[in-house]
Design a protein around this motif. Structure first.
Motif, PDB file in Angstrom:
ATOM      1  N   CYS A  20       1.188  -1.156   0.092  1.00 18.72           N
ATOM      2  CA  CYS A  20      -0.158  -0.329   0.098  1.00 18.72           C
ATOM      3  C   CYS A  20       0.931   1.270   0.121  1.00 18.72           C
ATOM      4  O   CYS A  20       1.082   1.914  -0.925  1.00 18.72           O
ATOM      5  CB  CYS A  20      -1.504   0.222   1.195  1.00 18.72           C
ATOM      6  N   LEU A  21       1.767   1.108   0.627  1.00 18.16           N
ATOM      7  CA  LEU A  21       2.755   2.627   1.035  1.00 18.16           C
ATOM      8  C   LEU A  21       3.322   2.367  -0.806  1.00 18.16           C
ATOM      9  O   LEU A  21       4.225   3.384  -0.902  1.00 18.16           O
ATOM     10  CB  LEU A  21       4.040   2.064   2.013  1.00 18.16           C
ATOM     11  N   ALA A  22       3.848   1.633  -0.849  1.00 16.76           N
ATOM     12  CA  ALA A  22       4.839   1.530  -2.364  1.00 16.76           C
ATOM     13  C   ALA A  22       4.009   2.177  -3.284  1.00 16.76           C
ATOM     14  O   ALA A  22       4.067   2.981  -4.490  1.00 16.76           O
ATOM     15  CB  ALA A  22       4.818   0.354  -2.940  1.00 16.76           C
ATOM     16  N   ASN A  23       2.401   1.819  -3.494  1.00 13.35           N
ATOM     17  CA  ASN A  23       1.524   2.195  -4.477  1.00 13.35           C
ATOM     18  C   ASN A  23       0.689   3.835  -4.121  1.00 13.35           C
ATOM     19  O   ASN A  23       0.102   4.542  -5.136  1.00 13.35           O
ATOM     20  CB  ASN A  23       0.430   1.007  -4.668  1.00 13.35           C
ATOM     21  N   TYR A  24       1.165   4.148  -3.069  1.00  9.31           N
ATOM     22  CA  TYR A  24       0.914   5.734  -2.342  1.00  9.31           C
ATOM     23  C   TYR A  24       1.470   6.595  -3.492  1.00  9.31           C
ATOM     24  O   TYR A  24       1.535   7.894  -3.560  1.00  9.31           O
ATOM     25  CB  TYR A  24       0.301   5.296  -1.109  1.00  9.31           C
ATOM     26  N   PHE A  25       2.708   6.349  -2.427  1.00  6.53           N
ATOM     27  CA  PHE A  25       3.887   7.510  -2.637  1.00  6.53           C
ATOM     28  C   PHE A  25       4.648   7.021  -3.755  1.00  6.53           C
ATOM     29  O   PHE A  25       4.796   6.787  -4.778  1.00  6.53           O
ATOM     30  CB  PHE A  25       4.840   7.217  -1.876  1.00  6.53           C
ATOM     31  N   PRO A  26       4.734   8.407  -4.343  1.00  8.23           N
ATOM     32  CA  PRO A  26       5.637   8.747  -5.318  1.00  8.23           C
ATOM     33  C   PRO A  26       6.406   8.051  -6.223  1.00  8.23           C
ATOM     34  O   PRO A  26       7.677   7.619  -4.697  1.00  8.23           O
ATOM     35  CB  PRO A  26       5.931  10.598  -6.000  1.00  8.23           C
ATOM     36  N   VAL A  27       6.845   7.271  -6.829  1.00  8.97           N
ATOM     37  CA  VAL A  27       8.231   7.007  -7.350  1.00  8.97           C
ATOM     38  C   VAL A  27       9.072   7.892  -7.549  1.00  8.97           C
ATOM     39  O   VAL A  27      10.610   7.363  -6.903  1.00  8.97           O
ATOM     40  CB  VAL A  27       7.725   5.291  -8.363  1.00  8.97           C
ATOM     41  N   ALA A  28       9.798   8.270  -7.888  1.00 13.96           N
ATOM     42  CA  ALA A  28       9.611   9.648  -8.138  1.00 13.96           C
ATOM     43  C   ALA A  28       9.848  11.531  -8.397  1.00 13.96           C
ATOM     44  O   ALA A  28       8.513  11.127  -9.294  1.00 13.96           O
ATOM     45  CB  ALA A  28      10.923   9.211  -9.979  1.00 13.96           C
ATOM     46  N   ARG A  29      10.979  11.767  -8.647  1.00 14.54           N
ATOM     47  CA  ARG A  29      10.481  12.813  -8.625  1.00 14.54           C
ATOM     48  C   ARG A  29      11.228  13.259  -9.500  1.00 14.54           C
ATOM     49  O   ARG A  29      12.598  13.550  -9.390  1.00 14.54           O
ATOM     50  CB  ARG A  29      10.695  14.699  -7.469  1.00 14.54           C
ATOM     51  N   LEU A  30      10.886  14.167 -11.099  1.00 12.75           N
ATOM     52  CA  LEU A  30      11.712  14.694 -12.005  1.00 12.75           C
ATOM     53  C   LEU A  30      10.884  16.280 -12.572  1.00 12.75           C
ATOM     54  O   LEU A  30      10.623  16.863 -12.665  1.00 12.75           O
ATOM     55  CB  LEU A  30      10.795  13.997 -13.385  1.00 12.75           C
ATOM     56  N   SER A  31      12.487  16.728 -12.284  1.00 10.35           N
ATOM     57  CA  SER A  31      12.449  18.712 -11.978  1.00 10.35           C
ATOM     58  C   SER A  31      13.278  18.390 -13.592  1.00 10.35           C
ATOM     59  O   SER A  31      14.477  18.079 -13.528  1.00 10.35           O
ATOM     60  CB  SER A  31      13.732  18.594 -11.408  1.00 10.35           C
ATOM     61  N   GLY A  78       8.370   5.957  -2.796  1.00 11.18           N
ATOM     62  CA  GLY A  78       7.525   4.638  -3.403  1.00 11.18           C
ATOM     63  C   GLY A  78       8.410   3.612  -3.577  1.00 11.18           C
ATOM     64  O   GLY A  78       8.610   2.861  -3.594  1.00 11.18           O
ATOM     65  N   LEU A  79       9.596   4.529  -3.854  1.00  7.52           N
ATOM     66  CA  LEU A  79      10.718   3.065  -4.882  1.00  7.52           C
ATOM     67  C   LEU A  79      11.799   2.786  -3.485  1.00  7.52           C
ATOM     68  O   LEU A  79      11.813   1.698  -3.706  1.00  7.52           O
ATOM     69  CB  LEU A  79      11.397   3.985  -5.435  1.00  7.52           C
ATOM     70  N   TRP A  80      11.404   2.943  -2.532  1.00 11.54           N
ATOM     71  CA  TRP A  80      12.486   2.474  -1.386  1.00 11.54           C
ATOM     72  C   TRP A  80      11.109   1.765  -0.883  1.00 11.54           C
ATOM     73  O   TRP A  80      11.669   0.247  -0.198  1.00 11.54           O
ATOM     74  CB  TRP A  80      12.195   3.389  -0.294  1.00 11.54           C
ATOM     75  N   ALA A  81      10.047   1.722  -0.741  1.00 12.40           N
ATOM     76  CA  ALA A  81       9.139   0.620  -0.776  1.00 12.40           C
ATOM     77  C   ALA A  81       8.895  -0.124  -1.296  1.00 12.40           C
ATOM     78  O   ALA A  81       8.984  -1.499  -1.596  1.00 12.40           O
ATOM     79  CB  ALA A  81       8.200   1.612  -0.889  1.00 12.40           C
ATOM     80  N   PHE A  82       8.926  -0.244  -3.024  1.00 10.84           N
ATOM     81  CA  PHE A  82       9.279  -1.241  -3.542  1.00 10.84           C
ATOM     82  C   PHE A  82       9.977  -2.065  -3.865  1.00 10.84           C
ATOM     83  O   PHE A  82      10.195  -3.172  -3.650  1.00 10.84           O
ATOM     84  CB  PHE A  82       8.965  -0.394  -5.051  1.00 10.84           C
ATOM     85  N   GLY A  83      11.352  -1.748  -3.221  1.00 15.84           N
ATOM     86  CA  GLY A  83      12.624  -2.282  -2.637  1.00 15.84           C
ATOM     87  C   GLY A  83      12.599  -3.164  -2.121  1.00 15.84           C
ATOM     88  O   GLY A  83      12.840  -4.084  -1.675  1.00 15.84           O
ATOM     89  N   ALA A  84      11.813  -2.589  -0.578  1.00 19.01           N
ATOM     90  CA  ALA A  84      11.256  -3.726   0.348  1.00 19.01           C
ATOM     91  C   ALA A  84      10.468  -4.665   0.538  1.00 19.01           C
ATOM     92  O   ALA A  84      10.498  -5.830   0.435  1.00 19.01           O
ATOM     93  CB  ALA A  84      11.112  -2.140   1.555  1.00 19.01           C
ATOM     94  N   LEU A  85       9.149  -4.433  -0.388  1.00 17.05           N
ATOM     95  CA  LEU A  85       8.693  -5.465  -0.936  1.00 17.05           C
ATOM     96  C   LEU A  85       8.982  -6.115  -1.921  1.00 17.05           C
ATOM     97  O   LEU A  85       8.513  -7.471  -2.275  1.00 17.05           O
ATOM     98  CB  LEU A  85       7.546  -4.450  -2.175  1.00 17.05           C
ATOM     99  N   SER A  86      10.029  -6.336  -2.701  1.00 21.56           N
ATOM    100  CA  SER A  86      10.250  -6.994  -3.701  1.00 21.56           C
ATOM    101  C   SER A  86      10.943  -8.041  -2.453  1.00 21.56           C
ATOM    102  O   SER A  86      11.635  -9.261  -2.222  1.00 21.56           O
ATOM    103  CB  SER A  86      11.772  -6.344  -4.387  1.00 21.56           C
TER     104      SER A  86
END
Length: 228
Positions: free
Chosen positions: A30-41, A142-150
């Motif tokens: 849920c955290l991985a899909n709620y928070f943004p994966v990356a921010r692009l400037s 979200g990217l850190w959460a996806f790492g933990a989810l993996s």
């Protein structure tokens, strides 16, 4: 069969520990899909997107051949793996097995093989490295959460249908281990060859899905950069 060959390794985790692990995986999902994966400037503008936002933008760009399988392999299949594992563990803990318990275990076995969160994570990292010279990228929560989810999903793959059936057997809920499940070693030689050919086909499909994952991650950041 040679003597000393390891056939089965008993898990050190108890039933309650596996159940707690599935609840943790669901929370991280849920955290991985709620928070943004990356921010692009880029050019003074900043844009952030979650996985679901990227999937919607990819679909709106007309790349539905990428968005549809990516949605299945990176969202619905991992979620189904967690929910089916939690359902099976709850049934064993309550000592009440429904009539479709064996079919649920088969579904869990299929979903665990087609959950592609690690492939998605690797594809996103490769895409971020390639786009590093074009824009300023910041890693989102979200990217850190996806790492933990993996990591959690990799651990959950050790809780196979055979292991869950062993838990049910130890609880006295089934007669013998493996009843109702089809294993290649118990099939006739002709059908066993068919199973092995099917496994080789599945390996080819996994490779194709991995390539799709890299393409999908590249399309995500290309789409995000186009909106920036």
């Amino acid at each position: 069969m040679r003597c000393g060959t390891e056939l089965y390794r008993e898990s050190r985790l108890s039933l309650q520990s596996w159940l707690a692990l599935t609840w943790g995986a669901l929370a991280v999902f849920c955290l991985a899909n709620y928070f943004p994966v990356a921010r692009l400037s880029m050019q003074g503008q900043t844009l952030q997107a979650t996985l679901l936002d990227a999937l919607v933008m990819t679909w709106q760009q007309g790349a539905w051949l990428v968005a549809l399988p990516a949605t299945l392999f990176t969202f619905f299949f991992p979620l189904g793996q967690i929910l089916f594992a939690m359902w099976a563990l709850q049934c064993i803990r309550k000592r009440r097995l429904p009539g479709d318990f064996r079919y649920g275990l088969r579904m869990l076995e299929v979903l665990s093989h087609w959950s592609m969160v690690p492939v998605l994570l690797l594809g996103i990292l490769v895409a971020m490295v390639k786009l590093g010279d074009l824009a300023v990228l910041h890693i989102g929560e979200g990217l850190w959460a996806f790492g933990a989810l993996s990591v959690l999903l990799t651990i959950l793959t050790r809780m196979s249908a055979y292991r869950l059936w062993r838990y049910a057997e130890e609880a006295g809920l089934v007669r013998r281990s493996g009843e109702g499940l089809i294993w290649p070693g118990r099939l006739p030689r002709a059908r066993r060859a068919v199973v092995f050919r099917t496994c080789r086909c599945q390996v080819s499909c996994v490779v194709a899905v991995a390539v799709r994952g890299f393409i999908f991650a590249s399309r995500i950041f290309a789409t995000v950069s186009g909106h920036c």
